[in-house]
Design a protein around this motif. Sequence first.
Motif, PDB file in Angstrom:
ATOM      1  N   SER A   1       4.216   5.495  -5.555  1.00 27.95           N
ATOM      2  CA  SER A   1       4.421   5.402  -6.869  1.00 27.95           C
ATOM      3  C   SER A   1       3.273   6.317  -7.582  1.00 27.95           C
ATOM      4  O   SER A   1       3.760   7.036  -8.426  1.00 27.95           O
ATOM      5  CB  SER A   1       3.991   3.954  -7.345  1.00 27.95           C
ATOM      6  OG  SER A   1       4.021   4.067  -8.806  1.00 27.95           O
ATOM      7  N   HIS A   2       2.181   6.331  -7.060  1.00 30.83           N
ATOM      8  CA  HIS A   2       1.042   7.404  -7.706  1.00 30.83           C
ATOM      9  C   HIS A   2       1.629   8.858  -7.278  1.00 30.83           C
ATOM     10  O   HIS A   2       1.519   9.677  -8.093  1.00 30.83           O
ATOM     11  CB  HIS A   2      -0.100   6.993  -6.984  1.00 30.83           C
ATOM     12  CG  HIS A   2      -0.783   5.917  -7.337  1.00 30.83           C
ATOM     13  ND1 HIS A   2      -1.106   5.716  -8.783  1.00 30.83           N
ATOM     14  CD2 HIS A   2      -1.424   4.882  -6.823  1.00 30.83           C
ATOM     15  CE1 HIS A   2      -1.640   4.448  -8.806  1.00 30.83           C
ATOM     16  NE2 HIS A   2      -2.012   4.082  -7.535  1.00 30.83           N
ATOM     17  N   GLY A   3       2.252   9.054  -6.326  1.00 28.56           N
ATOM     18  CA  GLY A   3       2.786  10.394  -6.101  1.00 28.56           C
ATOM     19  C   GLY A   3       3.787  10.794  -6.929  1.00 28.56           C
ATOM     20  O   GLY A   3       3.813  11.992  -7.218  1.00 28.56           O
TER      21      GLY A   3
ATOM     22  N   GLU B   1      11.279  -1.078 -10.623  1.00 26.66           N
ATOM     23  CA  GLU B   1      10.678  -0.066 -11.706  1.00 26.66           C
ATOM     24  C   GLU B   1      11.289   1.173 -11.531  1.00 26.66           C
ATOM     25  O   GLU B   1      11.753   1.741 -12.661  1.00 26.66           O
ATOM     26  CB  GLU B   1       9.125   0.209 -11.065  1.00 26.66           C
ATOM     27  CG  GLU B   1       8.308  -0.981 -11.379  1.00 26.66           C
ATOM     28  CD  GLU B   1       8.045  -1.985 -10.323  1.00 26.66           C
ATOM     29  OE1 GLU B   1       8.725  -1.894  -9.195  1.00 26.66           O
ATOM     30  OE2 GLU B   1       7.807  -3.025 -10.474  1.00 26.66           O
TER      31      GLU B   1
ATOM     32  N   GLU C   1       4.055   9.569  -9.905  1.00 27.68           N
ATOM     33  CA  GLU C   1       3.896   9.708 -11.043  1.00 27.68           C
ATOM     34  C   GLU C   1       3.171  10.956 -11.418  1.00 27.68           C
ATOM     35  O   GLU C   1       3.211  11.577 -12.294  1.00 27.68           O
ATOM     36  CB  GLU C   1       2.756   8.579 -11.560  1.00 27.68           C
ATOM     37  CG  GLU C   1       3.415   7.377 -11.736  1.00 27.68           C
ATOM     38  CD  GLU C   1       2.594   6.187 -11.848  1.00 27.68           C
ATOM     39  OE1 GLU C   1       1.142   6.256 -11.617  1.00 27.68           O
ATOM     40  OE2 GLU C   1       2.864   4.833 -11.917  1.00 27.68           O
ATOM     41  N   GLN C   2       2.330  11.351 -10.134  1.00 22.05           N
ATOM     42  CA  GLN C   2       1.535  12.770 -10.427  1.00 22.05           C
ATOM     43  C   GLN C   2       2.752  13.884 -10.598  1.00 22.05           C
ATOM     44  O   GLN C   2       2.606  14.897 -11.391  1.00 22.05           O
ATOM     45  CB  GLN C   2       0.738  12.728  -9.026  1.00 22.05           C
ATOM     46  CG  GLN C   2       0.030  14.262  -9.220  1.00 22.05           C
ATOM     47  CD  GLN C   2      -0.952  14.346  -7.830  1.00 22.05           C
ATOM     48  OE1 GLN C   2      -0.803  13.648  -7.003  1.00 22.05           O
ATOM     49  NE2 GLN C   2      -1.583  15.358  -7.790  1.00 22.05           N
ATOM     50  N   ARG C   3       3.768  13.854  -9.471  1.00 21.32           N
ATOM     51  CA  ARG C   3       4.949  14.762  -9.883  1.00 21.32           C
ATOM     52  C   ARG C   3       5.486  14.947 -11.151  1.00 21.32           C
ATOM     53  O   ARG C   3       5.673  15.985 -11.790  1.00 21.32           O
ATOM     54  CB  ARG C   3       5.773  14.573  -8.701  1.00 21.32           C
ATOM     55  CG  ARG C   3       5.322  14.730  -7.173  1.00 21.32           C
ATOM     56  CD  ARG C   3       6.177  14.650  -6.077  1.00 21.32           C
ATOM     57  NE  ARG C   3       7.454  15.548  -6.351  1.00 21.32           N
ATOM     58  CZ  ARG C   3       8.459  15.354  -5.868  1.00 21.32           C
ATOM     59  NH1 ARG C   3       8.535  14.189  -4.920  1.00 21.32           N
ATOM     60  NH2 ARG C   3       9.363  15.994  -5.890  1.00 21.32           N
TER      61      ARG C   3
ATOM     62  N   GLU D   1       4.023   1.454  -0.917  1.00 22.48           N
ATOM     63  CA  GLU D   1       4.554   1.668  -2.261  1.00 22.48           C
ATOM     64  C   GLU D   1       3.695   2.034  -3.391  1.00 22.48           C
ATOM     65  O   GLU D   1       4.202   2.822  -4.362  1.00 22.48           O
ATOM     66  CB  GLU D   1       5.309   0.108  -2.810  1.00 22.48           C
ATOM     67  CG  GLU D   1       5.976   0.177  -4.073  1.00 22.48           C
ATOM     68  CD  GLU D   1       6.419  -1.227  -4.370  1.00 22.48           C
ATOM     69  OE1 GLU D   1       7.008  -1.344  -5.430  1.00 22.48           O
ATOM     70  OE2 GLU D   1       6.216  -2.204  -3.693  1.00 22.48           O
ATOM     71  N   LEU D   2       2.502   1.628  -3.323  1.00 23.63           N
ATOM     72  CA  LEU D   2       1.697   1.981  -4.312  1.00 23.63           C
ATOM     73  C   LEU D   2       1.200   3.482  -4.385  1.00 23.63           C
ATOM     74  O   LEU D   2       1.290   4.389  -5.164  1.00 23.63           O
ATOM     75  CB  LEU D   2       0.291   1.423  -4.306  1.00 23.63           C
ATOM     76  CG  LEU D   2      -0.816   1.641  -5.191  1.00 23.63           C
ATOM     77  CD1 LEU D   2      -0.227   1.161  -6.865  1.00 23.63           C
ATOM     78  CD2 LEU D   2      -2.112   0.832  -4.797  1.00 23.63           C
ATOM     79  N   GLN D   3       1.253   4.022  -2.937  1.00 20.28           N
ATOM     80  CA  GLN D   3       0.969   5.443  -2.581  1.00 20.28           C
ATOM     81  C   GLN D   3       2.052   6.267  -3.212  1.00 20.28           C
ATOM     82  O   GLN D   3       2.074   7.287  -3.874  1.00 20.28           O
ATOM     83  CB  GLN D   3       0.491   5.829  -1.343  1.00 20.28           C
ATOM     84  CG  GLN D   3      -0.610   5.286  -0.930  1.00 20.28           C
ATOM     85  CD  GLN D   3      -1.023   5.594   0.654  1.00 20.28           C
ATOM     86  OE1 GLN D   3       0.025   5.927   1.207  1.00 20.28           O
ATOM     87  NE2 GLN D   3      -2.095   5.211   1.140  1.00 20.28           N
TER      88      GLN D   3
ATOM     89  N   SER E   1       0.776  -1.132  -0.004  1.00 19.91           N
ATOM     90  CA  SER E   1      -0.152  -0.074   0.089  1.00 19.91           C
ATOM     91  C   SER E   1       0.974   1.305   0.075  1.00 19.91           C
ATOM     92  O   SER E   1       0.726   2.151  -0.715  1.00 19.91           O
ATOM     93  CB  SER E   1      -0.818   0.126   1.317  1.00 19.91           C
ATOM     94  OG  SER E   1      -1.510   1.127   1.205  1.00 19.91           O
TER      95      SER E   1
END
Length: 110
Positions: free
Chosen positions: A40-42, A94, A44-46, A36-38, A34
Amino acid sequence: MEMEMEVNDEMTVAMDRLAAAASVLEAAAERLASVELQASHGLEQRLAEAEATIATLRAQGRKTAPTGGALLAKEGVAVEAGALDAALVSLSLEQRIAVKAGLLRSGLLG
């Protein structure tokens, strides 16, 4: 007969402890996934925000500052694959792929 019962009881206790430990490990793995996913999303957004800013600047005719990798590539400095792999060993697969892709784009890795 009594010895068999004691062994069975000890094995039951050991199996219960192992099952409890497995449950704890599964919960920890889920929490790590969880997090790691958060992250990763952060990231990707940046990245998307940075790419949008770069696109806006380019549309306005501005040039972006060269990255450190581009500056090194212009100076003829190359990165050795073995040294790079050793430096990236602490990153996830990744993240390593992303770093190497960036180095390829900048011309440092060929």
